[in-house]
Design a protein around this motif. Structure first.
Motif, PDB file in Angstrom:
ATOM      1  N   VAL A 160      18.747  -0.828  -6.756  1.00  0.00           N
ATOM      2  CA  VAL A 160      18.600   0.125  -7.852  1.00  0.00           C
ATOM      3  C   VAL A 160      17.440   1.060  -7.516  1.00  0.00           C
ATOM      4  CG1 VAL A 160      18.041   0.392 -10.293  1.00  0.00           C
ATOM      5  CG2 VAL A 160      19.502  -1.489  -9.552  1.00  0.00           C
ATOM      6  N   THR A 161      17.659   2.350  -7.681  1.00  0.00           N
ATOM      7  CA  THR A 161      16.588   3.317  -7.440  1.00  0.00           C
ATOM      8  C   THR A 161      15.631   3.310  -8.632  1.00  0.00           C
ATOM      9  OG1 THR A 161      18.071   4.719  -6.138  1.00  0.00           O
ATOM     10  CG2 THR A 161      16.042   5.715  -6.948  1.00  0.00           C
ATOM     11  N   LEU A 162      14.428   2.832  -8.400  1.00  0.00           N
ATOM     12  CA  LEU A 162      13.446   2.718  -9.478  1.00  0.00           C
ATOM     13  C   LEU A 162      12.712   4.039  -9.692  1.00  0.00           C
ATOM     14  CD1 LEU A 162      11.699  -0.758  -9.081  1.00  0.00           C
ATOM     15  CD2 LEU A 162      13.201  -0.001 -10.910  1.00  0.00           C
ATOM     16  N   THR A 163      12.618   4.452 -10.948  1.00  0.00           N
ATOM     17  CA  THR A 163      11.854   5.630 -11.343  1.00  0.00           C
ATOM     18  C   THR A 163      10.865   5.212 -12.422  1.00  0.00           C
ATOM     19  OG1 THR A 163      13.463   6.218 -13.052  1.00  0.00           O
ATOM     20  CG2 THR A 163      13.823   7.133 -10.845  1.00  0.00           C
ATOM     21  N   LEU A 164      10.025   6.137 -12.829  1.00  0.00           N
ATOM     22  CA  LEU A 164       9.085   5.822 -13.913  1.00  0.00           C
ATOM     23  C   LEU A 164       9.832   5.425 -15.186  1.00  0.00           C
ATOM     24  CD1 LEU A 164       6.312   8.550 -13.506  1.00  0.00           C
ATOM     25  CD2 LEU A 164       6.049   6.078 -13.238  1.00  0.00           C
ATOM     26  N   SER A 165      10.919   6.121 -15.481  1.00  0.00           N
ATOM     27  CA  SER A 165      11.699   5.771 -16.666  1.00  0.00           C
ATOM     28  C   SER A 165      12.346   4.407 -16.496  1.00  0.00           C
ATOM     29  CB  SER A 165      12.770   6.842 -16.921  1.00  0.00           C
ATOM     30  OG  SER A 165      13.677   6.917 -15.841  1.00  0.00           O
ATOM     31  N   GLY A 166      12.735   4.068 -15.260  1.00  0.00           N
ATOM     32  CA  GLY A 166      13.306   2.750 -15.014  1.00  0.00           C
ATOM     33  C   GLY A 166      12.292   1.639 -15.211  1.00  0.00           C
ATOM     34  N   ILE A 167      11.062   1.867 -14.776  1.00  0.00           N
ATOM     35  CA  ILE A 167      10.006   0.873 -14.985  1.00  0.00           C
ATOM     36  C   ILE A 167       9.737   0.702 -16.476  1.00  0.00           C
ATOM     37  CG2 ILE A 167       7.556   0.409 -14.635  1.00  0.00           C
ATOM     38  CD1 ILE A 167       7.802   1.671 -11.884  1.00  0.00           C
ATOM     39  N   ALA A 168       9.772   1.810 -17.218  1.00  0.00           N
ATOM     40  CA  ALA A 168       9.598   1.715 -18.673  1.00  0.00           C
ATOM     41  C   ALA A 168      10.715   0.872 -19.293  1.00  0.00           C
ATOM     42  CB  ALA A 168       9.588   3.113 -19.281  1.00  0.00           C
ATOM     43  N   ALA A 169      11.947   1.047 -18.804  1.00  0.00           N
ATOM     44  CA  ALA A 169      13.060   0.258 -19.313  1.00  0.00           C
ATOM     45  C   ALA A 169      12.877  -1.220 -18.969  1.00  0.00           C
ATOM     46  CB  ALA A 169      14.367   0.775 -18.732  1.00  0.00           C
ATOM     47  N   PHE A 170      12.350  -1.500 -17.781  1.00  0.00           N
ATOM     48  CA  PHE A 170      12.101  -2.888 -17.385  1.00  0.00           C
ATOM     49  C   PHE A 170      11.069  -3.546 -18.308  1.00  0.00           C
ATOM     50  CE2 PHE A 170       9.203  -5.613 -14.829  1.00  0.00           C
ATOM     51  CZ  PHE A 170      10.036  -6.717 -14.732  1.00  0.00           C
ATOM     52  N   VAL A 171       9.988  -2.832 -18.584  1.00  0.00           N
ATOM     53  CA  VAL A 171       8.968  -3.373 -19.486  1.00  0.00           C
ATOM     54  C   VAL A 171       9.549  -3.587 -20.886  1.00  0.00           C
ATOM     55  CG1 VAL A 171       6.728  -2.918 -20.562  1.00  0.00           C
ATOM     56  CG2 VAL A 171       7.100  -2.324 -18.166  1.00  0.00           C
ATOM     57  N   LEU A 172      10.404  -2.671 -21.334  1.00  0.00           N
ATOM     58  CA  LEU A 172      11.069  -2.836 -22.626  1.00  0.00           C
ATOM     59  C   LEU A 172      11.941  -4.083 -22.647  1.00  0.00           C
ATOM     60  CD1 LEU A 172      11.840  -1.809 -25.442  1.00  0.00           C
ATOM     61  CD2 LEU A 172      13.558  -0.347 -24.355  1.00  0.00           C
ATOM     62  N   SER A 173      12.647  -4.338 -21.542  1.00  0.00           N
ATOM     63  CA  SER A 173      13.501  -5.520 -21.496  1.00  0.00           C
ATOM     64  C   SER A 173      12.675  -6.805 -21.511  1.00  0.00           C
ATOM     65  CB  SER A 173      14.386  -5.480 -20.248  1.00  0.00           C
ATOM     66  OG  SER A 173      13.617  -5.555 -19.065  1.00  0.00           O
ATOM     67  N   VAL A 174      11.430  -6.743 -21.017  1.00  0.00           N
ATOM     68  CA  VAL A 174      10.536  -7.901 -21.113  1.00  0.00           C
ATOM     69  C   VAL A 174      10.290  -8.237 -22.581  1.00  0.00           C
ATOM     70  CG1 VAL A 174       8.194  -8.727 -20.687  1.00  0.00           C
ATOM     71  CG2 VAL A 174       9.423  -7.502 -18.906  1.00  0.00           C
ATOM     72  N   GLY A 175      10.031  -7.198 -23.373  1.00  0.00           N
ATOM     73  CA  GLY A 175       9.841  -7.419 -24.804  1.00  0.00           C
ATOM     74  C   GLY A 175      11.066  -8.013 -25.467  1.00  0.00           C
ATOM     75  N   MET A 176      12.242  -7.596 -25.032  1.00  0.00           N
ATOM     76  CA  MET A 176      13.467  -8.130 -25.613  1.00  0.00           C
ATOM     77  C   MET A 176      13.678  -9.583 -25.213  1.00  0.00           C
ATOM     78  SD  MET A 176      16.110  -4.948 -25.469  1.00  0.00           S
ATOM     79  CE  MET A 176      17.141  -5.774 -26.664  1.00  0.00           C
ATOM     80  N   ALA A 177      13.263  -9.932 -23.981  1.00  0.00           N
ATOM     81  CA  ALA A 177      13.359 -11.328 -23.548  1.00  0.00           C
ATOM     82  C   ALA A 177      12.458 -12.214 -24.400  1.00  0.00           C
ATOM     83  CB  ALA A 177      12.976 -11.443 -22.074  1.00  0.00           C
ATOM     84  N   VAL A 178      11.259 -11.729 -24.701  1.00  0.00           N
ATOM     85  CA  VAL A 178      10.332 -12.477 -25.551  1.00  0.00           C
ATOM     86  C   VAL A 178      10.874 -12.562 -26.973  1.00  0.00           C
ATOM     87  CG1 VAL A 178       8.022 -12.473 -26.533  1.00  0.00           C
ATOM     88  CG2 VAL A 178       8.358 -11.885 -24.139  1.00  0.00           C
ATOM     89  N   ASP A 179      11.497 -11.492 -27.442  1.00  0.00           N
ATOM     90  CA  ASP A 179      12.069 -11.483 -28.786  1.00  0.00           C
ATOM     91  C   ASP A 179      13.103 -12.596 -28.947  1.00  0.00           C
ATOM     92  OD1 ASP A 179      12.622 -10.174 -31.420  1.00  0.00           O
ATOM     93  OD2 ASP A 179      14.586  -9.877 -30.493  1.00  0.00           O
ATOM     94  N   ALA A 180      13.923 -12.812 -27.929  1.00  0.00           N
ATOM     95  CA  ALA A 180      14.914 -13.887 -27.991  1.00  0.00           C
ATOM     96  C   ALA A 180      14.229 -15.251 -28.074  1.00  0.00           C
ATOM     97  CB  ALA A 180      15.823 -13.829 -26.763  1.00  0.00           C
TER      98      ALA A 180
END
Length: 466
Positions: free
Chosen positions: A326-346
């Motif tokens: 996957v080509t990582l961009t700044l927006s992609g890193i932001a999405a990754f950090v967001l998914s971390v929050g969703m993992a914790v939410d579960a």
């Protein structure tokens, strides 16, 4: 008592996490981690397949980004879609020959192509892709040299090229092989007749009887001349229908080259990209530590297990990003950090259900099963909604050529998918490993003791009043 399946699943998670961590370990860990004692990563190599580093986008690596739009003449009658497919292949070949690694040329809506060229200035990128694709026929001389195939028409020496082909080339099947059928213009017919007549003077196994087709100075076809060709011809011996179809597309596009105009361009310096990578990694590390600290302080033992599961999630997600790639961009890193929050939410949903069951006096094993079962519907609905949002974002990004939006949507979707595995499988397995140990009988470790004691006190007071 822990079941055999739980132990086996735990070992599988440990091995999978270790493999993922080795795969994603950076080649220069000192840039992202404190200290200089960390070993260097070597990437992944299996046979001829290799992944050394993450694929970084232009905003992290530096380079040029261009959006090109087809600008055909008013009298164009060919298939614009096929012409753009060939143009994309031509551009890919150009940037690859230039030595640019991980360049991307993609089709976009509105008859456009997006070009990302890492490590190249905007001026060099425009010069590289701005050339018009040239399709021409060539022959081999007595001196064994490859030269343009020429003929004389109205007293002028002309080179047989794509402009003398009609844009109605099509593939066909002949017995067990495939062929490409083409037609020439009036001038092309005269040229082809002269060229093929000269070729037939030589023996069939003589290289001077070959008719070569070049696109952008790269040979795309080589055929032995079997008969005189004028206004119609056939290129036989194609190994597959796909090969004949691709050659047909290239000949059609070569019949009338499609001009491409630049409608958007930008350049990111390599220094800015390197700083962005380092700062993004540091921000991600701080975020993960902050989340892990909160989970441990509030949920105690389950929080510690969730923090370990978060480490598993991070390793697996980054491994997917690297191995896909996957080509990582700044927006992609932001999405990754967001998914971390969703993992914790579960995990929070699951732990709260577990606490309720433990306060009711259930055993840890029973509380785990009931907690996961009751939390599953909420987790499922939340993640499905996120997947739908990612799909919509990706579609809009594709329609409008917004690579950053597409990167955000794809990265978030992958992160959410892995987070579901982390929360439902990894965290549950870690909790099941605690069952049957002295830790399972200590409700304080699960932040369930205080409420339970208060409830017992109220029951004792009511008994005394009675």
């Amino acid at each position: 008592m822990r079941s055999t399946s739980t132990v086996a699943l735990f070992l599988f998670v440990v091995v999978l996490t270790a493999a993922a961590a080795i795969a994603v370990w950076p080649s220069e860990p000192g840039r992202y981690l404190p200290g200089d004692f960390w070993p260097s990563g070597r990437g992944v190599k299996v046979g001829g397949w290799e992944r050394e580093t993450m694929r970084l986008g232009l905003d992290l690596r530096g380079g040029s980004y261009l959006v090109l739009e087809a600008d055909p003449p008013d009298n164009y009658e060919g298939d614009l879609g096929e012409a753009l497919d060939v143009a994309r292949e031509v551009l890919e070949r150009r940037v690859n020959e230039f030595g640019v690694s991980e360049a991307e040329v993609q089709s976009a809506s509105g008859n456009r192509l997006t070009v990302q060229v890492p490590g190249m200035s905007l001026t060099d990128a425009q010069n590289l892709i701005g050339k018009t694709a040239q399709l021409e026929f060539r022959v081999i001389t007595d001196a064994n040299e490859v030269v343009p195939a020429t003929g004389v028409v109205n007293g002028q020496t002309l080179t047989m090229s794509g402009q003398y082909l009609k844009s109605n080339t099509y593939p066909s099947r002949i017995s067990t092989t495939y062929a490409v059928n083409f037609e020439t213009t009036s001038t092309g017919a005269k040229l082809m007749e002269q060229i093929t007549t000269r070729a037939l003077q030589y023996a069939e196994n003589d290289p001077r009887r070959l008719l070569l087709i070049y696109l952008d100075d790269q040979e795309i076809s080589s055929a032995v001349v079997q008969s005189v060709i004028s206004d119609q011809g056939q290129i036989t011996g194609q190994p597959s229908f796909t090969a004949s179809r691709n050659l047909s597309k290239q000949l059609n596009a070569g019949a009338l080259p499609i001009p491409l105009k630049t409608v958007q361009s930008s350049e990111v310096s390599a220094t800015l990209g390197e700083d962005s990578v380092r700062d993004s990694v540091h921000a991600g590390e701080i975020g993960l530590l902050a989340v892990a600290l909160f989970m441990i302080l509030y949920y105690r033992l389950p929080g510690l297990l969730a923090a370990l599961a978060l480490g598993v999630y991070t390793s697996l997600t980054l491994a997917v990003f690297k191995l896909w790639p996957v080509t990582l961009t700044l927006s992609g890193i932001a999405a990754f950090v967001l998914s971390v929050g969703m993992a914790v939410d579960a995990n929070i949903l699951i732990f709260e259900r577990m606490k309720e069951e433990l306060r009711r006096g259930r055993t840890l094993n029973s509380a785990i099963d009931i907690g996961f079962r009751r939390a599953w519907t909420s987790i499922r609905d939340s993640n499905v909604s996120t997947f739908i949002t990612c799909l919509i974002l990706y579609w809009f990004g594709d329609q409008f050529g917004a690579a950053l939006v597409k990167g955000f949507a794809l990265t978030l979707a992958i992160g959410v998918g892995v987070s579901m595995f982390s929360a439902i499988t990894v965290t549950r397995t870690f909790l099941k490993m605690v069952v049957g140990t002295p830790l399972a009988r200590n409700h304080w470790l699960f932040n369930a003791e205080e409420t339970k004691s208060a409830g017992s006190g109220r029951a004792a007071a009511k008994a005394q009043e009675g």
